[in-house]
Write a protein that holds these residues in place. Structure first.
Motif, PDB file in Angstrom:
ATOM      1  N   ARG A   1      44.205  36.262  37.430  1.00  0.00           N
ATOM      2  CA  ARG A   1      44.020  35.556  38.337  1.00  0.00           C
ATOM      3  C   ARG A   1      44.239  36.031  39.803  1.00  0.00           C
ATOM      4  NH1 ARG A   1      47.437  29.775  36.431  1.00  0.00           N
ATOM      5  NH2 ARG A   1      46.131  29.479  34.569  1.00  0.00           N
ATOM      6  N   VAL A   2      44.921  37.304  39.993  1.00  0.00           N
ATOM      7  CA  VAL A   2      45.496  37.851  41.153  1.00  0.00           C
ATOM      8  C   VAL A   2      43.859  38.820  41.474  1.00  0.00           C
ATOM      9  CG1 VAL A   2      46.622  39.678  41.953  1.00  0.00           C
ATOM     10  CG2 VAL A   2      47.845  38.077  40.791  1.00  0.00           C
ATOM     11  N   GLN A   3      43.581  39.222  40.492  1.00  0.00           N
ATOM     12  CA  GLN A   3      42.290  39.971  40.557  1.00  0.00           C
ATOM     13  C   GLN A   3      41.171  39.210  41.058  1.00  0.00           C
ATOM     14  OE1 GLN A   3      42.078  42.025  36.712  1.00  0.00           O
ATOM     15  NE2 GLN A   3      42.780  43.979  37.611  1.00  0.00           N
ATOM     16  N   ALA A   4      41.206  38.023  40.595  1.00  0.00           N
ATOM     17  CA  ALA A   4      39.904  37.083  40.918  1.00  0.00           C
ATOM     18  C   ALA A   4      40.186  36.483  42.347  1.00  0.00           C
ATOM     19  CB  ALA A   4      39.895  35.884  39.864  1.00  0.00           C
ATOM     20  N   PHE A   5      41.358  36.291  42.622  1.00  0.00           N
ATOM     21  CA  PHE A   5      41.655  35.832  44.106  1.00  0.00           C
ATOM     22  C   PHE A   5      41.292  37.130  45.075  1.00  0.00           C
ATOM     23  CE2 PHE A   5      44.716  35.702  47.780  1.00  0.00           C
ATOM     24  CZ  PHE A   5      44.323  34.807  48.198  1.00  0.00           C
TER      25      PHE A   5
END
Length: 619
Positions: free
Chosen positions: A588-592
């Protein structure tokens, strides 16, 4: 190398930030840890050093008799537990906070800054800090000393400047012994700002200044390539790097009425303002300088403050109006920066509202409990409550639960006092964005990305309101950005840190929570467009994406004393390992940030550059 433009932290997260920026040993064992298990081991090592320090401190304190008296007095603030304790999660329970504060006093003789200094120094020795001069806490927290991977990243550490303080006087004073000296904080006026004498002199007077601040002022210690020092949410005055002070005698005895101009809970002078539209706030917002008790303001008349205090203070009533002076720069104003210990202490003084050295803050916080006693416990209990508060006021051992702006030296009539930044803006979002907006090359067409962490035990109303304050919401209806607001569930009032134009309610926020399977953690994604907030220096029109990481672990954030340390040490280490090994959180952090998530693993992304700004919430 970090690609974050800024890392802004508050409270206990400030301990993390100072170690991150100024200790290569800490950086290598956390950011560059080879596995989640290494982070578990590091957390256990850090907590064990803290446990040893606490065990030694209690054996050497010798203050238990004086503190037993404080605890007995404090018990009178909650008579019979007959409904006078607050409802909900207890986040605004001043009695619980007071009792917790005395745990600090018990182990470290009431001196919060000394507690932080000793704690960080013990931990840094344990993990092998080997910076310049060896001592971490005596390291200058300045631009040049930032570790090489963080040289391009600004450090912002949040605190709150108290609007008033007291200097306790002795028989050698020219004033009668029954008086202390009150120090009151106000904005810089144009004539002071245009010709300011050196901050180390007493020659800068301005008898025309009339306004004082009614709330704790958002204060951030900034380290970047062009500036090192404190900046305040006073952009609507002539200076955001200085404030004014005036000093005048105040009584050593305590009367709630002496502090009525600071808008005590649930209203001022017997009147309560109803928020427009039936919102949940305590007051409607006022315009600066408006002293209508139904419209509280972040600025109040100095005449109103002095008149209220002089009603029980003959010495003040006989004095001519005090002159306004420039507040001395915190910690000597060293242009290279304050010490790590000083910065880490001011950001985290969570028990500071319990310090009688800060009379208006002390009174505002206790006025919430007083209102509950008055409503549900009767006149006798109210009389006992007022007597107990008066006794607490006289116990100087509690003064240093807040941090003097010249620590380890004493504060005088030109100095300010600081408390935990959570009392002004817990996640330190507003001043982080404002710092970017103050840059000459700030690009408001650029989309900012912020990561915000929430480490509280539960995602309750207290935590939700911390996030809702940034938007138009129920409790800030009719309140201009930067004006006075007392957020429901919070200890004391503040300047409104609203920074987004959009509306967000508690129900809206809860609908956006995204659980992570097999974990207590959740995430929330928000978007907003900045508005003009003149107090914080925020400018309208910038789009901001926010990713909120909510831990939801049932671990207290008030870890003081050997018993609590023993109980929380292993859960904290397990939480750290779980966060570091959670593949879905990483995704989720990488996608953000728009990173490629197809081939990433936990171990090979530790030092991967991320654009944007990171915000830490230390509560």
């Amino acid at each position: 190398r970090s690609e974050f433009s800024a890392i802004a932290t508050n409270s206990g997260a400030g301990w993390f930030a100072t170690q991150l920026f100024y200790s290569s040993a800490f950086y290598e064992q956390t950011v560059l840890a080879s596995s989640p298990q290494d982070l578990y081991d590091f957390t256990m090592q850090w907590m064990n050093s803290y446990l040893t320090l606490s065990e030694n401190a209690i054996r050497n304190a010798g203050e238990t008799g004086r503190l037993d008296g404080l605890i007995n007095i404090t018990a009178a603030l909650r008579p019979g537990n007959n409904g006078t304790a607050p409802t909900g999660e207890g986040q605004d329970d001043v009695v619980t906070s007071l009792l917790g504060a005395y745990d600090v006093a018990k182990y470290f003789v009431g001196d919060w800054a000394s507690f932080v200094d000793q704690m960080l120094e013990a931990a840094s020795i344990e993990y092998g800090h080997d910076g310049p001069g060896q001592s971490l806490t005596q390291t200058v927290a300045g631009a040049a000393g930032r570790l090489p991977p963080l040289q391009r990243t600004d450090m912002l550490i949040q605190a709150a400047l108290a609007p008033s303080s007291r200097v306790r006087l002795h028989s050698s004073s020219s004033l009668p012994v029954e008086n202390d000296m009150g120090v009151f904080v106000g904005p810089i006026t144009a004539n002071i700002a245009n010709d300011p004498p050196p901050a180390t002199t007493n020659s800068n007077t301005n008898t025309n200044a009339d306004d004082l601040y009614s709330v704790a002022i958002n204060s951030v210690y900034i380290v970047n390539d062009t500036y090192t020092g404190f900046q305040y949410a006073t952009f609507d005055s002539a200076s955001s790097s200085d404030v004014a002070v005036m000093s005048s005698p105040i009584s050593t005895t305590f009367e709630f009425n002496d502090w009525n101009p600071y808008y005590l809970y649930p209203g001022s002078m017997g009147r309560v303002g109803a928020p427009p539209g039936g919102g949940g706030g305590l007051f409607t917002g006022g315009n600066s300088g408006n002293n209508d008790p139904e419209k509280p303001s972040a600025l109040i008349s100095s005449n109103a403050v002095l008149e209220a205090a002089s009603s029980t203070n003959a010495a003040m009533a006989q004095m001519s109006p005090p002159a306004t002076k420039l507040m001395a720069l915190p910690f000597g104003g060293n242009p290279e920066g304050a010490l790590v210990a000083q910065v880490a202490a001011v950001t985290s003084a969570a028990a500071g509202t319990s310090s009688p050295a800060l009379p208006s803050v002390f009174t505002q916080a206790l006025s919430k409990q007083r209102a509950r006693v008055r409503q549900s416990a009767g006149l006798a209990a109210l009389t006992a409550f007022d007597a107990a508060v008066g006794a607490l006021n006289n116990r100087a051992i509690s003064d240093d639960l807040a941090v003097c702006g010249q620590w380890p030296n004493p504060c005088g009539e030109r100095d300010g006092w600081f408390i935990d930044g959570g009392f002004a803006d817990n996640p330190s979002v507003a001043m982080n964005i404002a710092s970017y907006h103050s840059r000459p090359n700030a690009d408001l067409t650029k989309r900012l990305k912020l990561v915000l962490t929430v480490t509280n035990q539960r995602f309750n109303a207290y935590v939700q309101n911390i996030l809702l304050q940034y938007f138009a919401t129920d409790f800030n209806q009719g309140i201009a950005p930067g004006e006075y607001v007392w957020i429901p569930t919070h200890h004391i009032p503040r300047r409104s840190a609203q920074l987004f134009q959009e509306t967000l309610t508690a129900d809206d926020l809860l609908d956006l929570v995204e659980p992570i399977a097999d974990s207590n953690m959740t995430t929330i994604k928000l978007q907003g467009t900045t508005l003009d907030n003149p107090a914080f220096g925020l400018r309208a029109g910038q789009r901001v994406d926010v990713l909120i990481l909510v831990l939801n672990d049932p671990i207290t954030t008030f870890v003081v004393g050997p018993s609590v340390i023993n109980q929380t040490m292993t859960p904290l280490a397990e939480m750290t390992r779980h966060i570091a090994s959670n593949a879905e959180l990483l995704r989720r952090v990488q996608a953000f940030f728009g990173l490629n998530t197809g081939s990433a693993t936990i171990d090979d992304t530790t030092d991967k550059p991320d654009p944007g700004a990171n915000i830490g919430d230390g509560d």
